[in-house]
Design an enzyme around this catalytic site. Structure first.
Site, PDB file in Angstrom:
ATOM      1  CE1 TYR A   1      -4.022   1.981   0.138  1.00 38.90           C
ATOM      2  CE2 TYR A   1      -2.780   3.298   1.710  1.00 38.90           C
ATOM      3  CZ  TYR A   1      -3.866   3.156   0.873  1.00 38.90           C
ATOM      4  OH  TYR A   1      -4.792   4.158   0.755  1.00 38.90           O
TER       5      TYR A   1
ATOM      6  CB  SER B   1      -7.102   2.504  -2.897  1.00 39.87           C
ATOM      7  OG  SER B   1      -7.559   3.818  -2.774  1.00 39.87           O
TER       8      SER B   1
ATOM      9  CG  ASP C   1     -14.077   3.599  -6.806  1.00 43.80           C
ATOM     10  OD1 ASP C   1     -14.246   4.525  -5.999  1.00 43.80           O
ATOM     11  OD2 ASP C   1     -13.054   2.882  -6.815  1.00 43.80           O
TER      12      ASP C   1
ATOM     13  CG  HIS D   1     -12.556   2.844  -3.153  1.00 48.03           C
ATOM     14  ND1 HIS D   1     -11.829   3.059  -4.302  1.00 48.03           N
ATOM     15  CD2 HIS D   1     -11.662   2.896  -2.139  1.00 48.03           C
ATOM     16  CE1 HIS D   1     -10.554   3.261  -3.991  1.00 48.03           C
ATOM     17  NE2 HIS D   1     -10.426   3.159  -2.692  1.00 48.03           N
TER      18      HIS D   1
END
Length: 704
Positions: free
Chosen positions: A474, A554, A638, A673
């Site tokens: 991430y 993301s 999203d 999302h």
């Protein structure tokens, strides 16, 4: 941008290479237009700008055509149905959440195994169980989910929000919790909002004005805090904060004793102003506590006029301070629990403070009283992630969850006065923890920084470079990746797979300095950390480039997109999910401008523009390069990271890809999302990702 569900795969026997089994893919022809932008004198083409229009018939036709190609490709994978059966079997066990008490009822969430949404149950004083709120009844296809919910202070009223199709735009429904009767009208067009009651009079919530154009992609940048009084219409709701002050994120919450309204206001995902209003005095003013955006600050609790504030102001790893509400400026703050070398995330329950620390991304929890006296360190079931420790002052039991990569989530109960704890609810997942091992290693990144990584696999793994491996990352927004169990991981590991998670810079594992080291002009550090993690796994013969998949969602989707374009030789498969892939225009959609603390924007300066363009996945694809076998995943609803990022990236990659590696996009309809996604949709998405990954590693048959 919240932390996304870790996508994992399942290992199987190696048969023939993908090149021997694949057929040429005929991608839909994607129209190019002549759109050009000028950034500080540099012309940048944007031929797929038209795909940003999520309301156009042409975009809808493109989505349908791309999904048709993707589904046809996935249909040819021989073990896809077998994989689905295995995932469904392991997923199908009862899951129960920690209980909480409202009025004379004990509430808890429960899922019988494969229900699309978990159901809120309650027991009365006699122990009789009944369904209180079943989100599975909200829609026939399971795409409407429960969002925020809040009971009034006496437990007699409930306000809850619902998300339709995964959108961040919510509706809020109010009900009498005793009779389950709906009260008044449903509130609409509520976004990025908590719900906090002022006694039984009404509640505070936040939202934006409905934007002009598409509600799923149009920019939203002025958040407002409202108060909804029961028995009135939404049009009568009073604006409490944000009408005269333009802030991108505004939140309001009432202290447990109903005395104060606490308001936070921010223009970005880091740093907030802090305000307070005394609700015990009619028409009292809103008082400023923190007047800048240079730190994160929250009021954790109060004891009468004494406030307890959690802050990283002059304390990158956070501290707890106290101050009198009548003179609350930062210069009057006094340390209650000072900053340490470990990151602090505290909670309160039963009249105590539970200070949760991260030591190399692993939980340590210490219990304090309200004078700041250390009472004890809480004994946890092992090394992993502890979460919870929050509740009301009158609660007699403190509940918390504990998990790691090989331990299914267990709910523990703590007696707060003695500190004794034990298992309250053991997971019913069919997983033999003793057959697996998880270990933390440290490796060196490109600039010499020491990075932790957790590697998990079955005991007795042969280090021969042939183990299919998922590297998940991430690296942003101060979000920490801590150990957690998932069924997908279980399926992967039971068949011999390796699952690795590095704690990259940009995250919150080591506080604000670690976060800042992966932002703006230092964002490349995040990508270098991830690349070094892959190289460590390859050098240690956990895997090789032929059996390595990189994935993230993301901001993690940006990570995968950047790494796959910078190092197309590094791995075999790329799995960017709901990714931020157009770094020159991300800030023009919905609340994207709020991410500028991490990214900067192309309008900031020529230097910032050139830096962003230099790693933006969309803008770094080169013709004639063989990129990884890629399957992008996104949702048509999203409205956080709009699907146009994924649409444009895939169109560009399909047009320039060299060689046989496929470039596909899987677009979920009526999905956002990720939050609130139905169990059925989640399982199918995991199946398709796993099947694609294995097939492109040359696997045509599963071991099981």
């Amino acid at each position: 941008m919240r932390k996304t569900i870790i996508i994992t795969t399942i290992i199987s026997s190696i048969m023939t290479s993908f090149a021997q089994t694949s057929k040429a893919i005929l991608y839909p022809e994607t129209r190019k237009d002549a759109t050009v932008d000028d950034y500080f004198g540099t012309k940048v083409k944007d031929p797929y700008r038209w795909l940003e229009d999520d309301r156009s018939a042409e975009t809808a036709a493109w989505v349908k055509a791309e999904n048709k190609v993707t589904n046809a490709y996935l249909d040819q994978i021989p073990f896809r149905n077998q994989l689905k059966e295995r995932l469904e079997k392991l997923w199908n066990y009862e899951k129960t959440g920690a209980p909480f008490i409202e009025a004379n009822f004990t509430y808890y969430f429960k899922n019988n195994g494969l229900q699309n949404q978990s159901v809120l149950y309650r027991k009365d004083a006699a122990g009789k169980e009944s369904v209180f709120l079943d989100p599975n009844t909200f829609s026939k296809d399971g795409t409407t989910s429960l969002g925020e919910f809040a009971f009034s202070k006496d437990g007699s009223k409930l306000a809850y929000s619902i998300s339709e199709g995964g959108s961040d735009w919510r509706k809020v429904i109010i009900m009498d919790a005793l009779t389950k009767e709906v009260l008044g009208d449903t509130l609409v067009d509520v976004k990025f909002s908590g719900l906090s009651w002022k006694r039984n009079e009404g509640f505070y919530y936040s939202s934006y004005e409905k934007p002009k154009g598409s509600e799923l992609s149009a920019k939203t940048d002025q958040h407002k805090l409202y108060f909804h009084k029961l028995g009135t219409t939404q049009k009568e709701d009073k604006i409490i904060f944000g009408e005269d002050q333009k802030r991108r994120y505004v939140g309001g919450s009432v202290t447990e004793d109903d005395r104060f309204l606490v308001i936070t206001a921010a223009t970005s995902t880091y740093g907030n102003e802090l305000y307070i209003q005394d609700l015990s005095k009619p028409e009292s003013p809103i008082v400023t506590i923190v007047a800048d955006f240079n730190s994160n600050n929250t009021v954790m609790d109060n004891d009468g006029a004494q406030l307890f504030i959690v802050t990283d102001r002059n304390a990158p790893n956070k501290r707890i301070v106290t101050v009198d509400v009548n003179n609350p400026k930062p210069e009057n703050w006094k340390d209650l629990i000072p900053e340490t070398t470990q990151v602090l995330e505290p909670a309160t329950c039963s009249g105590y403070i539970f200070a949760h620390y991260m030591k190399d991304a692993v939980s340590v929890v210490k219990q304090y009283d309200y004078s700041g006296k250390l009472l004890r360190e809480i004994q946890l079931p092992g090394l992993g992630s502890a979460d919870g420790f929050s509740g009301k002052k009158k609660d007699k039991t403190v509940y918390f969850k504990f998990t790691n990569y090989i331990m299914p989530t267990t709910i523990c109960a703590l007696e707060p006065h003695s500190g004794k704890s034990g298992v309250y609810q053991k997971s019913k997942a069919e997983f033999k923890t003793e057959s697996y091992e998880t270990k933390q290693v440290f490796y060196t990144s490109k600039d010499g920084t020491r990075i932790p990584m957790t590697i998990t696999h079955k005991k007795g793994l042969k280090l021969d470079g042939k183990n299919p491996t998922i590297l998940y990352g991430y690296g942003g927004f101060n979000i920490s990746l801590t150990p957690s169990f998932s069924i997908s991981n279980a399926v992967w590991m039971e068949n011999g797979g390796v699952f690795a998670v590095p704690n990259l810079r940009g995250g919150g594992e080591y506080g604000k300095e670690w976060h800042d080291a992966g932002t703006k002009l230092q964002k490349q550090n995040v990508f270098d950390d991830f690349i070094a993690a892959a190289e460590y796994l390859i050098a240690g013969k956990y895997t090789s480039s032929k059996f390595l998949a990189i994935c993230g969602g993301s901001n993690g989707g940006l990570l995968v997109g950047a790494v796959m374009t910078q190092r197309p030789d590094l791995a075999k498969v790329a799995l960017p999910a709901v990714g931020v892939l157009d770094m020159l225009r991300y800030h023009t959609f919905t609340a994207g401008a709020g991410w500028a603390y991490d990214y900067g924007t192309a309008q900031d300066s020529k230097q910032m523009f050139e830096y962003l363009k230099g790693y933006s996945p969309l803008h770094t694809i080169k013709k004639g390069v063989q990129y990884l076998a890629t399957m992008v995943t996104t949702g048509d609803h999203d409205d956080r990271v709009v699907p146009a990022h994924s649409f444009k990236f895939v169109a560009e990659l399909q047009s320039k890809q060299s060689g046989n590696n496929p470039v596909l996009i899987r677009i979920d309809v009526k999905a956002g999302h990720g939050a609130g996604k139905s169990v059925a949709a989640t399982i199918q998405e995991n199946v398709d990702i796993q099947a694609f990954t294995l097939f492109n590693m040359g696997i045509t048959q599963l071991l099981k």
